[in-house]
Write a protein that holds these residues in place. Structure first.
Motif, PDB file in Angstrom:
ATOM      1  N   ASP A 164      59.364  63.123  -1.779  1.00 41.14           N
ATOM      2  CA  ASP A 164      58.104  64.035  -2.550  1.00 41.14           C
ATOM      3  C   ASP A 164      56.748  64.327  -2.386  1.00 41.14           C
ATOM      4  O   ASP A 164      56.759  65.728  -1.644  1.00 41.14           O
ATOM      5  N   LEU A 165      56.576  63.658  -0.766  1.00 41.97           N
ATOM      6  CA  LEU A 165      55.378  63.283  -0.701  1.00 41.97           C
ATOM      7  C   LEU A 165      55.585  64.101   1.172  1.00 41.97           C
ATOM      8  O   LEU A 165      54.921  64.882   1.069  1.00 41.97           O
ATOM      9  N   GLN A 166      56.339  63.617   1.645  1.00 40.26           N
ATOM     10  CA  GLN A 166      56.845  64.637   3.091  1.00 40.26           C
ATOM     11  C   GLN A 166      56.819  65.845   2.800  1.00 40.26           C
ATOM     12  O   GLN A 166      56.634  66.414   3.602  1.00 40.26           O
ATOM     13  N   ARG A 167      58.044  65.492   1.969  1.00 39.11           N
ATOM     14  CA  ARG A 167      58.267  67.021   1.447  1.00 39.11           C
ATOM     15  C   ARG A 167      57.336  68.269   1.495  1.00 39.11           C
ATOM     16  O   ARG A 167      56.821  69.382   1.985  1.00 39.11           O
ATOM     17  N   TRP A 168      56.117  68.094   0.387  1.00 37.02           N
ATOM     18  CA  TRP A 168      54.891  68.266   0.239  1.00 37.02           C
ATOM     19  C   TRP A 168      54.134  68.526   1.452  1.00 37.02           C
ATOM     20  O   TRP A 168      53.919  70.026   2.112  1.00 37.02           O
ATOM     21  N   VAL A 169      53.909  67.290   2.136  1.00 39.58           N
ATOM     22  CA  VAL A 169      52.619  68.016   3.507  1.00 39.58           C
ATOM     23  C   VAL A 169      54.100  68.991   4.845  1.00 39.58           C
ATOM     24  O   VAL A 169      52.988  69.447   5.162  1.00 39.58           O
ATOM     25  N   LEU A 170      54.964  68.853   4.778  1.00 41.47           N
ATOM     26  CA  LEU A 170      55.494  69.585   5.940  1.00 41.47           C
ATOM     27  C   LEU A 170      55.687  71.083   5.203  1.00 41.47           C
ATOM     28  O   LEU A 170      55.745  71.650   6.112  1.00 41.47           O
ATOM     29  N   ASN A 171      55.309  71.437   4.048  1.00 43.88           N
ATOM     30  CA  ASN A 171      55.661  71.923   2.911  1.00 43.88           C
ATOM     31  C   ASN A 171      54.068  72.952   3.900  1.00 43.88           C
ATOM     32  O   ASN A 171      53.813  74.474   3.930  1.00 43.88           O
ATOM     33  N   TRP A 172      53.312  72.165   3.670  1.00 46.73           N
ATOM     34  CA  TRP A 172      51.791  72.522   4.002  1.00 46.73           C
ATOM     35  C   TRP A 172      51.865  72.439   5.406  1.00 46.73           C
ATOM     36  O   TRP A 172      51.188  73.932   5.858  1.00 46.73           O
ATOM     37  N   LEU A 173      51.956  72.177   6.330  1.00 44.71           N
ATOM     38  CA  LEU A 173      51.669  72.072   7.375  1.00 44.71           C
ATOM     39  C   LEU A 173      52.607  73.947   7.983  1.00 44.71           C
ATOM     40  O   LEU A 173      52.055  74.353   8.709  1.00 44.71           O
ATOM     41  N   THR A 174      54.236  73.690   7.302  1.00 41.09           N
ATOM     42  CA  THR A 174      54.773  74.822   8.297  1.00 41.09           C
ATOM     43  C   THR A 174      54.202  76.177   7.453  1.00 41.09           C
ATOM     44  O   THR A 174      54.579  76.863   8.285  1.00 41.09           O
ATOM     45  N   ALA A 175      53.719  76.336   7.294  1.00 43.77           N
ATOM     46  CA  ALA A 175      53.404  77.366   5.575  1.00 43.77           C
ATOM     47  C   ALA A 175      51.823  77.485   6.900  1.00 43.77           C
ATOM     48  O   ALA A 175      51.388  78.876   6.519  1.00 43.77           O
ATOM     49  N   ARG A 176      50.698  76.932   7.150  1.00 43.20           N
ATOM     50  CA  ARG A 176      49.730  77.242   8.029  1.00 43.20           C
ATOM     51  C   ARG A 176      49.866  76.946   9.265  1.00 43.20           C
ATOM     52  O   ARG A 176      48.577  77.676   9.991  1.00 43.20           O
ATOM     53  N   LEU A 177      50.980  76.147  10.069  1.00 45.11           N
ATOM     54  CA  LEU A 177      50.868  76.722  11.557  1.00 45.11           C
ATOM     55  C   LEU A 177      52.280  76.867  11.894  1.00 45.11           C
ATOM     56  O   LEU A 177      53.094  75.842  11.770  1.00 45.11           O
ATOM     57  N   PRO A 178      53.115  78.001  11.915  1.00 43.88           N
ATOM     58  CA  PRO A 178      53.809  78.624  11.807  1.00 43.88           C
ATOM     59  C   PRO A 178      54.564  78.121  12.998  1.00 43.88           C
ATOM     60  O   PRO A 178      55.749  77.961  13.079  1.00 43.88           O
ATOM     61  N   ALA A 179      53.664  77.906  14.294  1.00 43.13           N
ATOM     62  CA  ALA A 179      54.707  77.544  15.563  1.00 43.13           C
ATOM     63  C   ALA A 179      55.534  76.010  15.225  1.00 43.13           C
ATOM     64  O   ALA A 179      56.321  75.969  16.220  1.00 43.13           O
ATOM     65  N   LEU A 180      55.491  75.500  14.141  1.00 41.90           N
ATOM     66  CA  LEU A 180      56.298  74.435  13.494  1.00 41.90           C
ATOM     67  C   LEU A 180      57.276  74.685  12.838  1.00 41.90           C
ATOM     68  O   LEU A 180      58.248  73.677  13.319  1.00 41.90           O
TER      69      LEU A 180
END
Length: 181
Positions: A164-180
């Motif tokens: 759950d923690l990994q999913r939350w961090v990944l979702n946050w990063l990909t939403a704010r850093l579209p290049a990822l």
């Protein structure tokens, strides 16, 4: 069975498209007990290898069915690149494993997690990582979140699990850093 057969055919087409010197043939060998004797294999005049593609698909399917391990997203790509290299006569094809964006680890079940970020994210987007930590600390069930090191976050969340923690961090990063994404 039909899906696996279709996938094996597709995998063979991908490989032969990128190794045009390879061709399908029936394997024959001077040793009678040759494990691929009379099997359909990919062979190339540049090498004496016989490639039997169904084996990797069937082994992977059985491992998935048995729940032994999850399928890596790039598993068949890595396999195809290696086979193409062999059929082209290259001894070793270096296929680097892509470094994950986020890795979450925990020593035990006390709810304390180490969140490792890929080095380029931590260095090139340091301010966004600071915002990530601040927003994560505000999530329900998170007791604390702080940056232990440039690339490591320390999160205390007894009600969360690593996935759950990994999913939350990944979702946050990909939403704010579209290049990822």
């Amino acid at each position: 069975m039909t899906l696996l057969d279709g996938f094996v055919s597709y995998l063979g087409q991908v490989i032969t498209a990128h190794a045009p010197e390879a061709a399908w043939q029936v394997a024959h060998h001077r040793i009678k007990a040759y494990r691929l004797q009379n099997h359909p294999v990919l062979a190339s005049p540049l090498t004496d290898s016989h490639i039997f593609t169904p084996v990797v698909v069937s082994v992977t399917a059985n491992r998935l069915r048995s729940g032994v391990d999850p399928l890596r997203e790039d598993e068949f790509t890595v396999y195809a690149v290696a086979v193409i290299g062999r059929l082209r006569g290259q001894d070793e094809v270096d296929v680097a494993e892509p470094e994950p964006l986020v890795e979450v680890g925990s020593d035990d079940d006390d709810g304390v997690f180490d969140v490792g970020l890929r080095e380029d994210i931590a260095h090139e987007h340091s301010r966004k990582v600071d915002r990530l930590v601040a927003e994560l600390a505000q999530q329900p069930g998170i007791i604390s979140a702080f940056r232990e090191d440039r690339e490591v976050l320390l999160v205390t969340a007894p009600d969360w699990d690593a996935e759950d923690l990994q999913r939350w961090v990944l979702n946050w990063l990909t939403a704010r850093l579209p290049a990822l994404a």
